[in-house]
Motif scaffolding. Structure first.
Motif, mmCIF file in Angstrom:
data_model
loop_
_atom_site.group_PDB
_atom_site.id
_atom_site.type_symbol
_atom_site.label_atom_id
_atom_site.label_comp_id
_atom_site.label_asym_id
_atom_site.label_seq_id
_atom_site.Cartn_x
_atom_site.Cartn_y
_atom_site.Cartn_z
ATOM 1 N N PHE A 1 -18.555 6.078 25.012
ATOM 2 C CA PHE A 1 -19.467 7.378 24.699
ATOM 3 C C PHE A 1 -20.265 6.952 23.678
ATOM 4 C CE2 PHE A 1 -19.906 10.852 21.555
ATOM 5 C CZ PHE A 1 -20.647 11.461 22.409
ATOM 6 N N TYR A 2 -19.981 6.138 22.742
ATOM 7 C CA TYR A 2 -20.644 6.037 21.609
ATOM 8 C C TYR A 2 -21.802 4.868 21.987
ATOM 9 C CZ TYR A 2 -18.096 8.860 18.085
ATOM 10 O OH TYR A 2 -17.713 9.742 17.447
ATOM 11 N N ALA A 3 -21.085 4.068 22.868
ATOM 12 C CA ALA A 3 -22.338 2.923 23.521
ATOM 13 C C ALA A 3 -23.257 3.523 24.182
ATOM 14 C CB ALA A 3 -21.439 2.023 24.221
ATOM 15 N N LYS A 4 -22.854 4.672 24.855
ATOM 16 C CA LYS A 4 -24.192 5.185 25.561
ATOM 17 C C LYS A 4 -25.025 5.864 24.560
ATOM 18 C CE LYS A 4 -21.331 6.462 29.683
ATOM 19 N NZ LYS A 4 -20.962 7.631 30.653
ATOM 20 N N GLN A 5 -24.429 6.440 23.446
ATOM 21 C CA GLN A 5 -25.272 7.288 22.725
ATOM 22 C C GLN A 5 -26.348 6.197 22.079
ATOM 23 O OE1 GLN A 5 -22.941 9.044 19.573
ATOM 24 N NE2 GLN A 5 -23.351 11.203 20.678
ATOM 25 N N ILE A 6 -25.764 4.884 21.721
ATOM 26 C CA ILE A 6 -26.745 3.960 21.093
ATOM 27 C C ILE A 6 -27.563 3.389 21.952
ATOM 28 C CG2 ILE A 6 -26.533 1.708 19.844
ATOM 29 C CD1 ILE A 6 -23.678 2.593 18.954
ATOM 30 N N LEU A 7 -27.259 3.122 23.083
ATOM 31 C CA LEU A 7 -28.229 2.402 24.148
ATOM 32 C C LEU A 7 -29.205 3.222 24.812
ATOM 33 C CD1 LEU A 7 -25.545 0.326 26.047
ATOM 34 C CD2 LEU A 7 -27.169 -0.623 24.378
ATOM 35 N N ALA A 8 -29.017 4.673 24.716
ATOM 36 C CA ALA A 8 -30.161 5.525 25.242
ATOM 37 C C ALA A 8 -31.269 5.617 24.468
ATOM 38 C CB ALA A 8 -29.379 6.951 25.345
ATOM 39 N N LYS A 9 -31.079 5.090 23.135
ATOM 40 C CA LYS A 9 -32.222 5.152 22.368
ATOM 41 C C LYS A 9 -33.474 4.184 22.883
ATOM 42 C CE LYS A 9 -29.799 7.200 18.684
ATOM 43 N NZ LYS A 9 -29.185 6.886 17.254
ATOM 44 N N GLY B 1 -21.159 -1.636 33.833
ATOM 45 C CA GLY B 1 -21.518 -0.375 34.434
ATOM 46 C C GLY B 1 -22.112 0.708 33.604
ATOM 47 N N ILE B 2 -22.511 0.321 32.419
ATOM 48 C CA ILE B 2 -23.359 1.237 31.766
ATOM 49 C C ILE B 2 -24.389 0.530 30.947
ATOM 50 C CG2 ILE B 2 -21.597 2.784 31.117
ATOM 51 C CD1 ILE B 2 -21.609 1.636 28.261
ATOM 52 N N ALA B 3 -24.483 -0.831 31.076
ATOM 53 C CA ALA B 3 -25.639 -1.703 30.519
ATOM 54 C C ALA B 3 -25.584 -3.010 31.159
ATOM 55 C CB ALA B 3 -25.533 -1.708 29.062
ATOM 56 N N ILE B 4 -26.809 -3.499 31.028
ATOM 57 C CA ILE B 4 -27.027 -4.791 31.649
ATOM 58 C C ILE B 4 -27.497 -5.703 30.623
ATOM 59 C CG2 ILE B 4 -27.109 -4.497 34.012
ATOM 60 C CD1 ILE B 4 -30.133 -4.265 33.646
ATOM 61 N N LYS B 5 -27.293 -7.092 30.326
ATOM 62 C CA LYS B 5 -27.597 -8.044 29.615
ATOM 63 C C LYS B 5 -28.342 -8.903 30.135
ATOM 64 C CE LYS B 5 -23.974 -9.906 28.133
ATOM 65 N NZ LYS B 5 -23.008 -11.051 27.024
ATOM 66 N N TYR C 1 -29.580 -0.166 28.468
ATOM 67 C CA TYR C 1 -28.883 0.944 28.989
ATOM 68 C C TYR C 1 -29.135 1.188 30.851
ATOM 69 C CZ TYR C 1 -27.180 5.751 29.821
ATOM 70 O OH TYR C 1 -26.315 6.899 30.374
ATOM 71 N N PHE C 2 -28.130 1.152 31.381
ATOM 72 C CA PHE C 2 -28.207 1.223 32.964
ATOM 73 C C PHE C 2 -26.857 1.792 33.566
ATOM 74 C CE2 PHE C 2 -28.643 -0.509 37.355
ATOM 75 C CZ PHE C 2 -29.558 0.111 37.926
ATOM 76 N N ASN C 3 -26.839 2.847 33.541
ATOM 77 C CA ASN C 3 -25.584 3.658 33.792
ATOM 78 C C ASN C 3 -25.119 4.022 35.299
ATOM 79 O OD1 ASN C 3 -23.230 5.046 33.519
ATOM 80 N ND2 ASN C 3 -23.874 6.427 32.217
#
Length: 422
Positions: free
Chosen positions: A301-309, A338-342, A355-357
């Motif tokens: 949840f916190y990772a999504k919050q950060i990466l969404a920016k 499944g929520i981010a790509i490097k 971010y890629f969810n």
């Protein structure tokens, strides 16, 4: 036909050619039709821009029109049609005088021989519909439920009370859908639809399936986590009703189901998304409803919050992530699948994360692969599989089968990549 009987063809047979359609039934489908309790659950569903499908309680079938090698003649049952007036003299009835609205058979004397009955053919059918079991067609589901997401009691405008007094047309204008509403629109069986609803972050509120607004979900989870930490509650034993009171600032003797408050169903849904119900309190009315929050899901949840920016330098993101997560929760790279790509940016050796969810992607396989390849031209198996796991489970189809059907394989520098099929 019985002995001493004959058939004649209706003068209107050409007009009646499309009155009946034949449907091929396999053994399982025949049994489903014959079960009286399932009769109303069998339906043909499809809008003008869709290929019609047959939906039963458990399965979905494609329909395909096929030609029959032999025409099928339809004759109305004698038992269901009144018998024509009896003929007592030697007069031969002229079939042009026959009243097709009154009977499908009648008696006639011909050449001294009594004909027991004459059968009237009202329809001749030269084709039928073949069936083939397919995956449910769910691409519209998320779109429909996203029309009116839940984003707080202050934005509900007393939906529950208003709807009780409004007709169905007005309910439709509100874009809310019950299970029955969805079955009229979504090309899916009841069982397949419910399985999908229960795995796509949907919940029932006042008889309608809802999704949380993304911004409101983030706000509510942030609030719940803040309450838990501020009140030193146990992450492994969250009492649902106590949490509802905390969220709504309700005293013990106040009404918990006040319409101006966040409903129990919404907070329960949040706990189900980010945790699991304690098995000791499951289905026991005498016990408190307790939940265990999943540490990994909270970290995600916190990772999504950060990466969404924005897109982050990987090392900077990991530092920020560690700071945001509660104490005793361990953020790890594998949680980002499944929520981010490097990927590397340009010719730099520095790794970036973006971010890629998977939860934002379409349920329909064709549209899902379009979105995947719009994001990146080629994928390794260990990367793309995280964006297909949910699809594989929903469709009961192995990932490799999905890849074989929707991608092509190329090799570069001794590595195998999946690209879009042209």
């Amino acid at each position: 036909m019985l002995e001493n009987s004959r058939i004649i063809f209706s003068n209107n047979i050409s007009e009646n050619k499309d009155k009946y359609l034949l449907l091929e039934l396999n053994k399982d489908l025949l049994e489903e039709f014959e079960r009286e309790e399932n009769y109303q659950s069998v339906a043909i569903v499809g809008e003008k821009d869709e290929q019609a499908v047959l939906c039963t309680t458990k399965n979905t079938y494609a329909l395909k029109l096929a030609e029959s090698s032999n025409s099928v003649l339809l004759i109305p049952k004698e038992s269901s049609i009144p018998f024509l007036e009896r003929v007592d003299n030697e007069e031969i009835l002229n079939e042009n005088k026959y009243n097709e609205e009154n009977s499908g058979s009648y008696k006639e004397k011909e050449e001294g021989k009594m004909i027991k009955k004459i059968n009237l053919v009202t329809n001749k059918i030269g084709h039928y519909y073949e069936i083939r079991k397919i995956d449910p067609q769910l691409r519209k589901l998320k779109k429909l439920l996203s029309k009116n997401p839940y984003n707080g009691p202050e934005n509900e405008t007393n939906n529950d009370n208003d709807m009780k007094d409004e007709d169905e047309e007005n309910i439709d204008k509100r874009d809310l859908f019950s299970t029955e509403d969805l079955l009229l629109t979504i090309q899916s069986s009841l069982v397949e639809l419910k399985e999908t609803l229960n795995t796509t972050k949907c919940f029932l509120l006042n008889g309608y399936w809802r999704m949380l607004d993304d911004t409101y979900e983030e706000y509510l989870i942030d609030l719940i986590l803040s309450i838990i930490q501020a009140n030193e509650l146990d992450f492994n034993s969250i009492n649902l009703l106590d949490l509802v009171r905390y969220v709504n600032d309700i005293q013990d003797d106040d009404e918990i189901n006040d319409e101006s408050k966040v409903p129990v169903e919404v907070i329960r849904h949040c706990l189900q998304i980010y945790g699991n119900q304690d098995s000791n309190s499951d289905d026991d009315e005498d016990e408190d409803e307790l939940y265990l929050l999943d540490h990994d899901k909270i970290c995600i949840f916190y990772a999504k919050q950060i990466l969404a920016k924005k897109k982050y330098l990987y090392s900077e993101f990991m530092d920020e992530w560690s700071i945001r997560c509660p104490v005793a929760m361990e953020p790890r790279e594998e949680l980002l699948h499944g929520i981010a790509i490097k990927e590397k940016k340009g010719y730099s050796d520095e790794m970036y994360i973006e971010y890629f969810n998977v939860q934002d992607l379409e349920i329909d396989p064709v549209n899902r692969f379009v979105q995947i390849f719009e994001k990146r031209d080629k994928w390794e198996h260990d990367e793309i599989k995280y964006y297909l796991n949910d699809l594989s489970k929903t469709l009961n189809t192995p990932i490799d089968v999905l890849l074989l059907k929707h991608t092509k394989i190329i090799k570069k520098n001794n590595k195998k990549y999946y690209t879009k099929r042209t």
